[in-house]
Design a protein around this motif. Structure first.
Motif, PDB file in Angstrom:
ATOM      1  N   HIS A 110       0.839  -1.202   0.000  1.00  8.63           N
ATOM      2  CA  HIS A 110       0.000   0.000   0.000  1.00  8.63           C
ATOM      3  C   HIS A 110       0.871   1.248   0.000  1.00  8.63           C
ATOM      4  O   HIS A 110       0.485   2.287  -0.531  1.00  8.63           O
ATOM      5  N   ILE A 111       2.043   1.145   0.628  1.00  8.34           N
ATOM      6  CA  ILE A 111       3.040   2.210   0.610  1.00  8.34           C
ATOM      7  C   ILE A 111       4.361   1.592   0.177  1.00  8.34           C
ATOM      8  O   ILE A 111       4.766   0.547   0.708  1.00  8.34           O
ATOM      9  N   ILE A 112       5.016   2.210  -0.788  1.00 12.04           N
ATOM     10  CA  ILE A 112       6.275   1.700  -1.341  1.00 12.04           C
ATOM     11  C   ILE A 112       7.403   2.628  -0.910  1.00 12.04           C
ATOM     12  O   ILE A 112       7.307   3.847  -1.076  1.00 12.04           O
ATOM     13  N   LYS A 113       8.465   2.028  -0.390  1.00 11.75           N
ATOM     14  CA  LYS A 113       9.651   2.798  -0.018  1.00 11.75           C
ATOM     15  C   LYS A 113      10.806   2.375  -0.912  1.00 11.75           C
ATOM     16  O   LYS A 113      11.183   1.205  -0.944  1.00 11.75           O
ATOM     17  N   THR A 114      11.363   3.327  -1.646  1.00  8.78           N
ATOM     18  CA  THR A 114      12.524   3.063  -2.485  1.00  8.78           C
ATOM     19  C   THR A 114      13.560   4.165  -2.270  1.00  8.78           C
ATOM     20  O   THR A 114      13.295   5.155  -1.589  1.00  8.78           O
ATOM     21  N   LYS A 115      14.731   3.975  -2.847  1.00 10.01           N
ATOM     22  CA  LYS A 115      15.782   4.978  -2.753  1.00 10.01           C
ATOM     23  C   LYS A 115      15.701   5.927  -3.947  1.00 10.01           C
ATOM     24  O   LYS A 115      15.187   5.555  -5.014  1.00 10.01           O
ATOM     25  N   LEU A 116      16.202   7.123  -3.775  1.00  6.62           N
ATOM     26  CA  LEU A 116      16.239   8.071  -4.888  1.00  6.62           C
ATOM     27  C   LEU A 116      17.212   7.556  -5.954  1.00  6.62           C
ATOM     28  O   LEU A 116      18.347   7.194  -5.634  1.00  6.62           O
ATOM     29  N   PRO A 117      16.785   7.531  -7.224  1.00  7.59           N
ATOM     30  CA  PRO A 117      17.624   6.929  -8.266  1.00  7.59           C
ATOM     31  C   PRO A 117      18.568   7.914  -8.952  1.00  7.59           C
ATOM     32  O   PRO A 117      18.289   9.113  -9.050  1.00  7.59           O
ATOM     33  N   THR A 118      19.664   7.384  -9.442  1.00  8.39           N
ATOM     34  CA  THR A 118      20.560   8.142 -10.316  1.00  8.39           C
ATOM     35  C   THR A 118      20.067   8.011 -11.763  1.00  8.39           C
ATOM     36  O   THR A 118      19.064   7.346 -12.038  1.00  8.39           O
ATOM     37  N   ASP A 119      20.816   8.599 -12.709  1.00  6.07           N
ATOM     38  CA  ASP A 119      20.435   8.476 -14.118  1.00  6.07           C
ATOM     39  C   ASP A 119      21.111   7.278 -14.797  1.00  6.07           C
ATOM     40  O   ASP A 119      20.987   7.097 -16.012  1.00  6.07           O
ATOM     41  N   HIS A 120      21.803   6.471 -14.016  1.00  4.69           N
ATOM     42  CA  HIS A 120      22.449   5.273 -14.564  1.00  4.69           C
ATOM     43  C   HIS A 120      21.395   4.250 -14.989  1.00  4.69           C
ATOM     44  O   HIS A 120      20.381   4.069 -14.308  1.00  4.69           O
ATOM     45  N   ILE A 121      21.611   3.611 -16.134  1.00  8.74           N
ATOM     46  CA  ILE A 121      20.765   2.504 -16.595  1.00  8.74           C
ATOM     47  C   ILE A 121      21.603   1.230 -16.507  1.00  8.74           C
ATOM     48  O   ILE A 121      22.635   1.112 -17.159  1.00  8.74           O
ATOM     49  N   GLU A 122      21.161   0.292 -15.696  1.00 14.38           N
ATOM     50  CA  GLU A 122      21.954  -0.892 -15.383  1.00 14.38           C
ATOM     51  C   GLU A 122      21.714  -2.054 -16.339  1.00 14.38           C
ATOM     52  O   GLU A 122      22.657  -2.700 -16.794  1.00 14.38           O
ATOM     53  N   GLN A 123      20.453  -2.311 -16.641  1.00 12.95           N
ATOM     54  CA  GLN A 123      20.113  -3.509 -17.410  1.00 12.95           C
ATOM     55  C   GLN A 123      20.318  -3.258 -18.901  1.00 12.95           C
ATOM     56  O   GLN A 123      19.715  -2.336 -19.469  1.00 12.95           O
ATOM     57  N   LYS A 124      21.127  -4.073 -19.539  1.00 18.04           N
ATOM     58  CA  LYS A 124      21.375  -3.894 -20.971  1.00 18.04           C
ATOM     59  C   LYS A 124      20.088  -3.981 -21.768  1.00 18.04           C
ATOM     60  O   LYS A 124      19.902  -3.245 -22.750  1.00 18.04           O
ATOM     61  N   ASP A 125      19.211  -4.859 -21.370  1.00 19.35           N
ATOM     62  CA  ASP A 125      17.955  -5.021 -22.104  1.00 19.35           C
ATOM     63  C   ASP A 125      17.006  -3.833 -21.930  1.00 19.35           C
ATOM     64  O   ASP A 125      16.015  -3.725 -22.653  1.00 19.35           O
ATOM     65  N   ALA A 126      17.310  -2.953 -20.964  1.00 17.70           N
ATOM     66  CA  ALA A 126      16.446  -1.797 -20.722  1.00 17.70           C
ATOM     67  C   ALA A 126      16.948  -0.523 -21.388  1.00 17.70           C
ATOM     68  O   ALA A 126      16.235   0.477 -21.430  1.00 17.70           O
ATOM     69  N   VAL A 127      18.157  -0.542 -21.918  1.00 18.87           N
ATOM     70  CA  VAL A 127      18.761   0.675 -22.473  1.00 18.87           C
ATOM     71  C   VAL A 127      17.882   1.284 -23.561  1.00 18.87           C
ATOM     72  O   VAL A 127      17.646   2.502 -23.592  1.00 18.87           O
ATOM     73  N   ALA A 128      17.382   0.460 -24.453  1.00 17.13           N
ATOM     74  CA  ALA A 128      16.562   0.977 -25.561  1.00 17.13           C
ATOM     75  C   ALA A 128      15.295   1.664 -25.057  1.00 17.13           C
ATOM     76  O   ALA A 128      14.865   2.687 -25.607  1.00 17.13           O
ATOM     77  N   ALA A 129      14.716   1.126 -23.991  1.00 13.42           N
ATOM     78  CA  ALA A 129      13.478   1.700 -23.463  1.00 13.42           C
ATOM     79  C   ALA A 129      13.703   3.070 -22.832  1.00 13.42           C
ATOM     80  O   ALA A 129      12.772   3.879 -22.742  1.00 13.42           O
ATOM     81  N   TYR A 130      14.933   3.343 -22.413  1.00 11.60           N
ATOM     82  CA  TYR A 130      15.223   4.590 -21.716  1.00 11.60           C
ATOM     83  C   TYR A 130      15.975   5.609 -22.565  1.00 11.60           C
ATOM     84  O   TYR A 130      16.119   6.765 -22.156  1.00 11.60           O
ATOM     85  N   LYS A 131      16.445   5.220 -23.735  1.00 16.65           N
ATOM     86  CA  LYS A 131      17.400   6.064 -24.460  1.00 16.65           C
ATOM     87  C   LYS A 131      16.821   7.399 -24.912  1.00 16.65           C
ATOM     88  O   LYS A 131      17.562   8.379 -25.048  1.00 16.65           O
ATOM     89  N   ASP A 132      15.525   7.491 -25.138  1.00 19.68           N
ATOM     90  CA  ASP A 132      14.941   8.743 -25.618  1.00 19.68           C
ATOM     91  C   ASP A 132      14.367   9.614 -24.501  1.00 19.68           C
ATOM     92  O   ASP A 132      13.840  10.689 -24.758  1.00 19.68           O
ATOM     93  N   GLY A 133      14.479   9.135 -23.264  1.00 17.81           N
ATOM     94  CA  GLY A 133      13.925   9.898 -22.144  1.00 17.81           C
ATOM     95  C   GLY A 133      14.898  10.941 -21.619  1.00 17.81           C
ATOM     96  O   GLY A 133      16.108  10.857 -21.829  1.00 17.81           O
ATOM     97  N   ASP A 134      14.363  11.936 -20.946  1.00 23.11           N
ATOM     98  CA  ASP A 134      15.178  12.956 -20.296  1.00 23.11           C
ATOM     99  C   ASP A 134      15.193  12.650 -18.806  1.00 23.11           C
ATOM    100  O   ASP A 134      14.197  12.855 -18.106  1.00 23.11           O
TER     101      ASP A 134
END
Length: 302
Positions: A199-223
């Motif tokens: 019901h409540i999610i706690k996560t850490k503040l993220p950097t702009d690093h993309i870790e997963q190779k398979d995810a790079v394409a999904a993120y490449k056009d984002g700001d």
């Protein structure tokens, strides 16, 4: 209940009135009550890192009553801790502050990335808690055991009318150290917590690093150049903002950095902060002043 809180609770379809009532207790508590923003005080560091490392810098903080009183006096939304600290002040502070019983814990000597279950839903009910809390480590070898543990505990909590807070901290496996805070990994961790029924999610503040190779394409056009934009993406991964997101305060840091984190969380649409060491490791007056300013930031007064 304010329209803002009602709109949040309306997104929790399939959730019992009892659980929504406890979520409302947290959302309507303290100086941020009714705004949809939260500041939660978590004090599990004595168990996780050791008492001296956690409290020697401010010896008053060895006493669990200190943390209860800090949360009450600062007008916070809730106080989260393991079984022992909550028991130590449950009678003295009954009804003054919604509490979250952290049901699993680790320690600084552990050689596996895992936590032991150290409390029960029955304990949470007995202590009058509004919610249970539980840490998962996506990426760790033991993650599937953790998932099965929280599945059972969440089901029991739901039956008892308690909300569930999941700390979702990626580490282990093939994740690099940078990957633990990567944007794609953090969003994945938030989605996983939502998928487990948090019901409540706690996560850490993220950097702009993309870790997963398979995810790079999904993120490449984002700001992803600002923290606020990265926070907004983690919110997007939490069922398009249908779940409450709070972000960890992390290791002790300077006051300006703490305030900037809060502004970024606010501007990215996050629901607030769960901040421990950056408050209770400061003298009480300084902690109260910091929490006062954080409240004002979340109320758009700073």
């Amino acid at each position: 209940m304010t329209p803002t809180v009602k709109a949040i609770l309306d997104k929790y379809e399939g959730t019992s009135a009892a659980v929504k009532g406890n979520l409302s207790r947290i959302l309507m508590q303290g100086r941020l009550g009714g705004t949809g923003k939260l500041i939660i005080l978590p004090v599990d560091q004595g168990f996780e890192h050791g008492p001296a490392r956690s409290f020697a810098v401010n010896p008053a903080a060895y006493d669990p009553h200190y943390h209860y009183q800090l949360a009450v006096d600062a007008g916070l939304s809730a106080y989260a801790a393991p079984l022992g600290p909550l028991e130590a002040g449950a009678d003295s502070f009954a009804g003054q502050m919604p509490t979250i019983l952290k049901l699993n814990s680790s320690n600084s000597w552990a050689t596996t990335i895992d936590q032991a279950v150290t409390g029960s839903v029955k304990d949470a009910v007995r202590l009058g808690c509004a919610a249970i809390g539980f840490t998962i480590y996506p990426g760790a070898d033991k993650i599937f055991d953790m998932i099965e543990e929280i599945r059972a505990l969440r089901e029991e909590a739901e039956a008892a009318g308690l909300a569930t807070v999941i700390w979702s901290y990626p580490r282990g496996g093939d994740l690099s150290k940078d990957g633990e805070l990567a944007l794609d990994v953090g969003a994945y961790a938030a989605y996983m917590a939502a998928g487990l029924g948090a019901h409540i999610i706690k996560t850490k503040l993220p950097t702009d690093h993309i870790e997963q190779k398979d995810a790079v394409a999904a993120y490449k056009d984002g700001d992803w150049s600002t923290m606020a934009k990265r926070v907004a993406h983690v919110r997007q991964a939490s069922f398009a903002g249908r779940r409450i997101n709070v972000f960890s305060g992390g290791a002790a840091k300077g006051t300006d950095a703490v305030y900037q984190d809060a502004r970024d969380i606010r501007d990215g649409g996050g629901n607030g902060s769960i901040i421990g060491r950056n408050t209770f490791q400061r003298p009480r007056d300084e902690a109260l002043a910091m929490l006062d300013k954080l409240v004002k930031i979340y109320k758009n007064e700073e």
